[in-house]
Design a protein around this motif. Structure first.
Motif, PDB file in Angstrom:
ATOM      1  N   HIS A   6       0.841  -1.193   0.000  1.00  0.00           N
ATOM      2  CA  HIS A   6       0.000   0.000   0.000  1.00  0.00           C
ATOM      3  C   HIS A   6       0.875   1.241   0.000  1.00  0.00           C
ATOM      4  O   HIS A   6       1.866   1.312   0.718  1.00  0.00           O
ATOM      5  N   CYS A  24       0.316   5.499   0.089  1.00  0.00           N
ATOM      6  CA  CYS A  24      -0.716   6.534   0.096  1.00  0.00           C
ATOM      7  C   CYS A  24      -0.188   7.834  -0.447  1.00  0.00           C
ATOM      8  O   CYS A  24       0.039   8.776   0.296  1.00  0.00           O
ATOM      9  N   CYS A  53      -6.784   4.864   2.240  1.00  0.00           N
ATOM     10  CA  CYS A  53      -5.768   4.625   3.270  1.00  0.00           C
ATOM     11  C   CYS A  53      -6.464   4.021   4.490  1.00  0.00           C
ATOM     12  O   CYS A  53      -7.666   3.723   4.438  1.00  0.00           O
TER      13      CYS A  53
HETATM   14 ZN    ZN Z   1      -1.953   5.025   3.288  1.00  0.00          ZN
END
Ligand code: ZN
Ligand code: GLN
Length: 763
Positions: free
Chosen positions: A650, A652, A735
């Motif tokens: 991930h 962001c 997120c």
């Molecule tokens: Zn994030």
């Protein structure tokens, strides 16, 4: 004599007094007078703490951000923030945060909120400034009142003042032309205002003015280089002497330019650009001061004073009084005072220097140069002892870790099969629908969670009690996700205070300060953990939580880890070995955790690399070298698993264009990214690059309390599907949800799941 000075001091306060004063004012709990008083007390205290220096910065204090202060000094407020009533300070907060304090807003409709200024990172630091806004219409006019008040306060207190300003060229460079016009065209209008400002400061008592042009350490086009030279020729007639300050790196191709500008002195970052100093000494005209930033303003380690002196002494012989000494950059980026750290392990503490201690080091160097090393023998020998203790400590050097690193085989970073084959195997095992839904990891950190953690840390709750409390949260989180009918669940990260600190606390080689806060933006601070030694994992860090969560459900539970590059970039890291080596050690520790998770039957593992982009060097020419070791570290951490195990990552942020090959090279099976605010246009980069693996473009902005509608999410995902084949798309928020309330999270995710179901029917 060797002149000592400082480029800037942390303004937040050793106990974050400014933060609390600001937040109380914003909540309407204290008055403007109270806030102003605390600001003035902090300035006074900070000047006192720097009293031993020959020149002390004034103007490094700001209630929110020094770049925003500069915008106000230059009269450059965005059009939308003009014409409000109330105090200038309230208008300042309006631009910073979109609103002022409650009592102030109550004027009525006219004052109820404006769009806040955009924020971005200050060079390669973790400090964020408010981006100046320009259009072709932008006009400047001087309002130096607040800076002059600070000057007067300092002069009255007998402070040896040196005002600090952001230089005109860097100021323009930092800003954004809202109408895409040429920012540099504004220089002609800007320079007369700077000339007035410099004269006003001279009248207020400044003999020297520090003018910061850190962009000189970046790759500049000819137009910007020309602007630099034009600017300083124009300003050369001002009444004060200018010290042009550069920091955060080497001057390289700008070295000649920097040394020939018509100013009275030049400050350079002698930590990062030590190799350039000899050339500078040769180039610099004989009337110019050379200020060497010899104390690292970006880390928390003691300086090896002996070896710096070995290097400085011959330079001092050559330069004499023209040699000035300072930290490499403003001390804004380090915590205030080590004296507060009573709980820190004494051995580790003996290796550290925060802002106050760094200035002591500076004084010691200057005394050794002017009076000989004998004058500071005790200090030098204490320093020597600390340096040797750190070099030889068994806590820093772990032979097992060093051996593991030498045995690292590049194959460890390569998956067994290519993505196509993995995808088929994972899909047989996991059996997920198209447009699978998931979240990024954290669920609301409620007051119940924070209370339990505080009790546990204070010893009021024992280990079992704390574990029970966290397990109860995990149960709640799993039940909610099942009720929402999400496809891939998470345990919710209740047990984590912070995504880096949580892992740091369990790894050997990390220490934690109590008050080591560094300003991130406005009133916000971070307390980076201190990575001091070879990193090893003595026991699993997440297995119990994740397997417990998995035991509660038949749906797949995603294991949740922070990646090596992010752990590195959000810590204060050791300076005695390359960052790449430290990162590789972290990678091996995370890899061990990944393999343990797999062993424990966890089929999906997410490794967050939220800060990978942040680590990019200032100069583009150095990007590839960084990306090479950063991606390699991620691959070592992630890619030891079987084909059936699905690796997620991930990130962001919303800029991938320029690092696409590196992102693809990480070879995560699924990447979730921030896209909702860019209307999915960000996916163009993935499309053009023909990014081969699966993507979860964030469908709503978790920073906002707004609940996204099902229709909007369907619309966004349809846009995504124009760019990425449907069978490679996931549906998830931007997120983690830790800063939101359950009341916001439930309806938002309900709409998200409903949207995914609509999309499946349309597919
Ligand atoms: Zn994030
Ligand atoms: N897994 C983390 C969370 O959900 C990721 C946070 C981040 O990307 N900054 O909170």
């Amino acid at each position: 004599m060797v002149t000592t000075h400082n480029l800037g001091f942390p303004r937040i306060g050793a106990r974050r007094e400014l933060k609390f004063a600001l937040e109380a004012y914003w909540k309407g709990e204290s008055s403007r007078e109270e806030l102003i008083k605390i600001g003035s007390k902090l300035r006074q205290r900070h000047w006192e703490q720097q009293a031993a220096l020959d020149l002390i910065p004034v103007g490094d204090f700001a209630f929110y951000d020094q770049v925003l202060d500069m915008s106000f000094i230059l009269g450059n407020l965005p059009e939308r923030a003009r014409g409000y009533h109330g105090d200038a300070l309230d208008n300042y907060f309006r631009v910073a945060r979109g609103r002022s304090a409650p009592g102030i807003e109550d004027h009525g409709a006219c004052c109820s909120g404006v769009q806040a200024g955009e924020m971005t990172k200050w060079f390669d630091t973790n400090y964020h400034y408010i981006v100046p806004e320009f259009t072709t219409e932008t006009a400047f006019s001087l309002d130096a009142s607040r800076l002059l008040d600070q000057m007067n306060q300092a002069v009255e207190l007998g402070v040896k003042v040196k005002p600090v300003l952001i230089g005109p060229v860097t100021y323009l460079w930092l800003g954004k032309a809202k109408d895409d016009s040429d920012k540099l065209a504004l220089l002609e209008r800007l320079l007369p205002v700077y000339a007035q400002l410099l004269d006003a400061l001279a009248v207020a008592g400044a003999e020297w003015i520090q003018i910061d042009e850190p962009i000189l350490v970046t790759e500049l086009g000819d137009d910007w280089r020309h602007a630099m030279s034009l600017t300083y020729h124009r300003l050369s007639g001002c009444r004060a002497k200018l010290l042009l300050a550069t920091y955060f790196g080497q001057l390289q191709e700008n070295l000649h330019l920097a040394s020939t500008l018509p100013v009275a002195g030049l400050h350079v970052d002698a930590v990062n650009a030590q190799d350039e100093v000899a050339t500078l000494v040769d180039l610099l005209p004989a009337h110019k001061v050379l200020s060497l930033g010899v104390i690292n303003g970006r880390n928390i380690w003691k300086t090896d004073l002996g070896s710096v002196l070995d290097w400085l002494e011959p330079l001092h012989d050559r330069l004499g009084d023209r040699l000035w000494l300072a930290p490499s950059c403003s001390l804004l980026h380090v915590p205030v005072d080590l004296a507060s750290e009573s709980k820190l392990d004494p051995e580790i503490r003996s290796w550290l220097a925060f802002a106050v201690q760094k200035l002591d080091e500076l004084k010691c160097l200057a005394s050794a140069l002017t009076q000989g090393r004998e004058a500071v023998l005790d200090e030098l020998s204490d320093n020597r002892a600390a340096i040797i203790s750190r070099q030889s400590s068994v806590r820093v050097n772990n032979p097992t870790v060093k051996t593991a690193l030498t045995e690292l085989d590049p194959k460890m970073g390569t998956r067994k099969s290519p993505f196509r084959i993995r995808k088929a195997r994972q899909s047989t095992l996991l059996n997920l629908p198209v447009f699978p839904t998931t979240t990024i990891g954290s669920f609301p950190q409620t007051s119940v969670i924070r209370h339990a953690r505080r009790q546990f840390k204070a010893g009021e709750l024992d280990g079992e009690g704390y574990k029970d409390a966290m397990r109860a949260e995990i149960v709640r989180c799993v039940r909610e996700q099942e009720a929402l009918d999400l496809d891939v669940l998470v345990h919710g990260e209740a047990e984590r205070n912070d995504m880096v600190e949580y892992f740091g606390e369990q790894l050997d080689g990390y220490a934690f300060s109590q008050f080591g806060w560094v300003q991130s933006y406005g009133s916000r601070c971070v307390k980076p953990p201190i990575l001091f030694g070879d990193i090893s994992r003595s026991r699993p860090m997440t297995i119990d939580w994740i397997t417990y969560a998995q035991s509660l459900t038949d749906k797949p539970m995603k294991g949740m880890l922070t990646g090596p590059v992010t752990i590195l970039n959000w810590s204060f890291v050791r300076d005695d070995q390359p960052r790449s080596v430290t990162c590789r050690q972290l990678a091996l520790a995370i890899r061990a955790e990944v393999l343990d998770l797999e062993q424990a039957g966890v089929h999906i593992i997410q490794i967050d690399e939220a800060a990978l982009r942040e680590g990019l060097p200032l100069r583009k020419s150095q990007w590839n070298a960084y990306l090479k070791w950063a991606v390699e570290a991620f691959r070592i951490a992630a890619n030891g698993v079987a084909d059936e195990t699905q690796i997620h990552t991930h990130m962001c942020y919303s800029e991938f264009n320029d690092i696409m090959p590196a992102i693809a090279d990480m070879d995560a099976d699924v990447i979730t990214i921030e896209t909702s605010r860019s209307d999915m246009e960000l996916l163009d980069a993935f499309d053009e690059f023909q990014y081969p693996n699966e993507i979860g473009p964030g469908v709503y902005d978790i920073h906002s309390p707004n609940i996204p509608s099902q229709e909007h999410i369907v619309q966004l995902m349809n846009k995504a599907a124009e760019r990425i084949p449907k069978d490679r798309l996931w549906v998830n928020p931007d997120c983690g949800l830790k800063t939101r309330q359950w009341e916001e999270v439930i309806p938002a995710l309900r709409n998200m799941v409903a949207a995914a179901k609509v999309l499946r029917e349309m597919a």
